[in-house]
Scaffold this active site. Structure first.
Site, mmCIF file in Angstrom:
data_model
loop_
_atom_site.group_PDB
_atom_site.id
_atom_site.type_symbol
_atom_site.label_atom_id
_atom_site.label_comp_id
_atom_site.label_asym_id
_atom_site.label_seq_id
_atom_site.Cartn_x
_atom_site.Cartn_y
_atom_site.Cartn_z
ATOM 1 N N ILE A 1 26.457 -62.270 37.134
ATOM 2 C CA ILE A 1 26.123 -63.611 37.638
ATOM 3 C C ILE A 1 27.337 -64.537 37.543
ATOM 4 O O ILE A 1 27.634 -65.297 38.476
ATOM 5 C CB ILE A 1 24.908 -64.188 36.878
ATOM 6 C CG1 ILE A 1 23.671 -63.345 37.187
ATOM 7 C CG2 ILE A 1 24.674 -65.646 37.263
ATOM 8 C CD1 ILE A 1 22.440 -63.702 36.374
ATOM 9 N N ASP B 1 34.871 -64.618 28.322
ATOM 10 C CA ASP B 1 33.895 -63.547 28.073
ATOM 11 C C ASP B 1 34.293 -62.867 26.765
ATOM 12 O O ASP B 1 35.455 -62.496 26.574
ATOM 13 C CB ASP B 1 33.902 -62.539 29.235
ATOM 14 C CG ASP B 1 32.725 -61.578 29.168
ATOM 15 O OD1 ASP B 1 31.845 -61.653 30.047
ATOM 16 O OD2 ASP B 1 32.677 -60.759 28.217
ATOM 17 N N ALA C 1 20.946 -69.192 31.519
ATOM 18 C CA ALA C 1 21.026 -67.877 30.859
ATOM 19 C C ALA C 1 19.756 -67.618 30.057
ATOM 20 O O ALA C 1 18.818 -66.985 30.551
ATOM 21 C CB ALA C 1 22.272 -67.788 29.992
ATOM 22 N N ASP D 1 17.307 -74.458 32.762
ATOM 23 C CA ASP D 1 16.245 -73.660 33.389
ATOM 24 C C ASP D 1 15.473 -72.845 32.359
ATOM 25 O O ASP D 1 14.386 -72.353 32.647
ATOM 26 C CB ASP D 1 16.898 -72.709 34.413
ATOM 27 C CG ASP D 1 15.886 -71.903 35.206
ATOM 28 O OD1 ASP D 1 14.967 -72.529 35.776
ATOM 29 O OD2 ASP D 1 15.997 -70.660 35.252
ATOM 30 N N GLU E 1 9.058 -71.421 25.816
ATOM 31 C CA GLU E 1 8.609 -71.573 27.208
ATOM 32 C C GLU E 1 7.121 -71.298 27.283
ATOM 33 O O GLU E 1 6.672 -70.297 26.720
ATOM 34 C CB GLU E 1 9.380 -70.603 28.123
ATOM 35 C CG GLU E 1 10.872 -70.924 28.177
ATOM 36 C CD GLU E 1 11.660 -69.992 29.109
ATOM 37 O OE1 GLU E 1 11.056 -69.137 29.773
ATOM 38 O OE2 GLU E 1 12.895 -70.132 29.160
ATOM 39 N N HIS F 1 12.281 -71.984 34.379
ATOM 40 C CA HIS F 1 12.787 -70.602 34.414
ATOM 41 C C HIS F 1 12.649 -69.993 35.812
ATOM 42 O O HIS F 1 12.009 -68.945 35.980
ATOM 43 C CB HIS F 1 12.059 -69.739 33.371
ATOM 44 C CG HIS F 1 12.848 -68.524 32.976
ATOM 45 N ND1 HIS F 1 12.849 -67.999 31.714
ATOM 46 C CD2 HIS F 1 13.677 -67.716 33.702
ATOM 47 C CE1 HIS F 1 13.628 -66.924 31.669
ATOM 48 N NE2 HIS F 1 14.140 -66.733 32.866
ATOM 49 N N ALA G 1 15.603 -70.085 38.027
ATOM 50 C CA ALA G 1 16.937 -69.938 38.642
ATOM 51 C C ALA G 1 17.069 -68.605 39.372
ATOM 52 O O ALA G 1 17.666 -68.523 40.448
ATOM 53 C CB ALA G 1 18.030 -70.082 37.590
ATOM 54 N N GLY G 2 16.485 -67.575 38.811
ATOM 55 C CA GLY G 2 16.612 -66.245 39.432
ATOM 56 C C GLY G 2 15.512 -65.937 40.431
ATOM 57 O O GLY G 2 15.483 -64.845 41.003
HETATM 58 N N1 LIG Z 1 17.185 -68.095 34.597
HETATM 59 C C1 LIG Z 1 16.967 -66.960 35.237
HETATM 60 O O1 LIG Z 1 16.067 -66.883 36.063
HETATM 61 C C2 LIG Z 1 17.854 -65.772 34.961
HETATM 62 C C3 LIG Z 1 17.952 -64.756 35.923
HETATM 63 C C4 LIG Z 1 18.813 -63.690 35.690
HETATM 64 C C5 LIG Z 1 19.531 -63.619 34.505
HETATM 65 N N2 LIG Z 1 19.415 -64.600 33.578
HETATM 66 C C6 LIG Z 1 20.199 -64.540 32.329
HETATM 67 O O2 LIG Z 1 21.575 -64.564 32.649
HETATM 68 C C7 LIG Z 1 22.277 -63.737 31.709
HETATM 69 C C8 LIG Z 1 23.534 -63.195 32.384
HETATM 70 O O3 LIG Z 1 23.149 -62.255 33.378
HETATM 71 P P1 LIG Z 1 24.179 -61.214 34.008
HETATM 72 O O4 LIG Z 1 23.413 -60.396 34.996
HETATM 73 O O5 LIG Z 1 25.407 -61.916 34.459
HETATM 74 O O6 LIG Z 1 24.494 -60.311 32.728
HETATM 75 P P2 LIG Z 1 25.754 -59.382 32.487
HETATM 76 O O7 LIG Z 1 25.377 -58.459 31.400
HETATM 77 O O8 LIG Z 1 26.265 -58.828 33.772
HETATM 78 O O9 LIG Z 1 26.876 -60.420 31.934
HETATM 79 C C9 LIG Z 1 26.811 -61.028 30.676
HETATM 80 C C10 LIG Z 1 28.248 -61.222 30.200
HETATM 81 O O10 LIG Z 1 28.225 -61.978 28.976
HETATM 82 C C11 LIG Z 1 29.282 -61.447 28.165
HETATM 83 N N3 LIG Z 1 29.054 -61.852 26.778
HETATM 84 C C12 LIG Z 1 28.267 -61.286 25.834
HETATM 85 N N4 LIG Z 1 28.330 -61.989 24.687
HETATM 86 C C13 LIG Z 1 29.168 -63.028 24.913
HETATM 87 C C14 LIG Z 1 29.630 -64.119 24.108
HETATM 88 N N5 LIG Z 1 29.256 -64.249 22.837
HETATM 89 N N6 LIG Z 1 30.467 -65.005 24.677
HETATM 90 C C15 LIG Z 1 30.885 -64.851 25.962
HETATM 91 N N7 LIG Z 1 30.485 -63.834 26.756
HETATM 92 C C16 LIG Z 1 29.640 -62.953 26.241
HETATM 93 C C17 LIG Z 1 29.228 -59.954 28.386
HETATM 94 O O11 LIG Z 1 30.439 -59.342 28.044
HETATM 95 C C18 LIG Z 1 28.956 -59.881 29.896
HETATM 96 O O12 LIG Z 1 30.155 -59.781 30.631
HETATM 97 C C19 LIG Z 1 21.277 -62.629 31.346
HETATM 98 O O13 LIG Z 1 21.488 -62.176 30.043
HETATM 99 C C20 LIG Z 1 19.928 -63.283 31.511
HETATM 100 O O14 LIG Z 1 19.442 -63.623 30.222
HETATM 101 C C21 LIG Z 1 18.588 -65.669 33.784
#
Ligand SMILES: NC(=O)c1ccc[n+]([C@@H]2O[C@H](COP(=O)([O-])OP(=O)(O)OC[C@H]3O[C@@H](n4cnc5c(N)ncnc54)[C@H](O)[C@@H]3O)[C@@H](O)[C@H]2O)c1
Length: 308
Positions: free
Chosen positions: A153, A172, A234, A259, A264, A283, A285-286
């Site tokens: 994302i 990251d 997130a 979001d 929740e 919640h 966003a996705g």
């Molecule tokens: N609000 C929504 O509707 C919605 C929808 C989809 C995903 N999400 C959330 O978004 C998050 C990210 O999704 P994604 O698909 O990009 O996941 P992803 O696993 O592709 O990316 C997450 C990144 O965070 C990094 N990371 C881990 N710990 C970290 C830290 N302490 N500091 C900095 N970076 C760190 C990881 O190395 C990874 O590159 C998911 O975990 C999910 O909880 C929310």
């Protein structure tokens, strides 16, 4: 033929795809009826959930012969993945399928909050004309977007942001600042301190794990540029909600879009009452028409492959 139980909303076309080959129960009310959910889980080979079904403890124990969990989304914090692995249960997330919806949410809310002019409909319709008050908002072009978490994302959000003229920096914890993914996407790898100090918009894209709990607390928010915008799509718990509310009221934060929440639904009378320039969403966003379809069809396809 396998028994597939779906405890939350799934797109009907994907349900039909599964139902053509297997015995399917799709009942989005199951998530709110733990006793019935456990009874159904006991007979299921596959359980498909969104983010509300907590796949741990009693429910996991009830899944006697279950061997696949499909997750209609990305975050796995509602699933005890370690316990599933220990029991040989395969967990299938819909990786990437809702990334565009989340990335668009970030850009949309960032524009709205920087400009600060789009929440005047009721005033304008009632004859008020707050032109002076709203004529000094900020453009997004030329501003710096700071991403925390540069996974699927984060990377897609960077691409959209660059398309509207933003500079993008990202931190990251797993990818070193000189990792090739940064150069390939035209994004500068940075430390978390640097992201906080330089970004006009900070957007969080990390999973909720021990090291990210309250990553954005009062101290971290105080280290951000004064007036910057903070976006959390997130997971609730990655930021300290009381600290965000206080920073919005003091002007340290110029706006926020949230979001996802520690609890929740967000309980009534929360810390956010009376905060200026704040967008709260439930919640979603996705979630979009397109991503719901993509997520459901990806999970149906992956479950069918796994059952083959
Ligand atoms: N609000 C929504 O509707 C919605 C929808 C989809 C995903 N999400 C959330 O978004 C998050 C990210 O999704 P994604 O698909 O990009 O996941 P992803 O696993 O592709 O990316 C997450 C990144 O965070 C990094 N990371 C881990 N710990 C970290 C830290 N302490 N500091 C900095 N970076 C760190 C990881 O190395 C990874 O590159 C998911 O975990 C999910 O909880 C929310």
């Amino acid at each position: 033929m396998s028994r597939i139980v779906i405890s939350e909303f799934m797109d009907e076309r994907a349900v039909a795809q599964l139902g053509a080959v297997h015995d399917v129960l799709h009942d989005p009310t199951l998530v709110d009826d733990p006793a019935r959910l456990q009874a159904e889980a006991a007979r299921a080979d596959v359980l498909i959930v969104r983010n509300r079904t907590q796949v741990r403890g009693e429910l996991l124990a009830a899944l006697g012969k279950g061997r696949i969990i499909g997750r209609l989304g990305v975050g796995l914090d509602n699933i005890d993945v370690a316990a599933c692995e220990a029991r040989g249960i395969v967990v299938i997330p819909a990786t990437g399928a809702n990334a565009l919806s989340v990335a668009e949410y970030v850009i949309g809310t960032a524009m709205l909050l920087l400009r600060g002019a789009y929440q005047a409909s009721a005033d304008v319709a009632s004859g008020a004309w707050p032109r002076n008050a709203l004529g000094n908002g900020r453009e997004i072009g030329g501003k710096t977007l700071g991403l925390v978490g540069f996974g699927s994302i984060g990377q897609l959000t960077a691409k959209l942001a660059q398309g509207i003229g933003m500079h993008v920096i990202a931190f990251d914890a797993v990818l070193a600042a000189d990792h090739p993914v940064f150069a390939a996407s035209g994004v500068r790898g940075a430390t978390l301190d640097e992201v906080c100090a330089r970004a006009d918009v900070v957007s969080l894209h990390v999973p909720l794990i021990e090291s990210t709990r309250h990553l954005f607390d009062a101290r971290r928010i105080a280290a951000m540029k004064r007036g910057a915008v903070l976006i959390n799509s997130a997971r609730g718990g990655v930021l300290d909600e009381a600290a965000v509310a206080a920073a919005l009221k003091s002007g340290q934060l110029g706006g926020a879009a949230i979001d996802v929440f520690e609890s929740e639904p967000l309980p009534a009378g929360s810390v956010f009452a009376g905060c200026p320039n704040l967008v709260l969403t439930p919640h979603v966003a996705g979630l979009s028409a397109e991503s719901n379809e993509r997520v459901s069809s990806l999970i149906a396809q992956r479950v069918l492959e796994e059952l083959r």
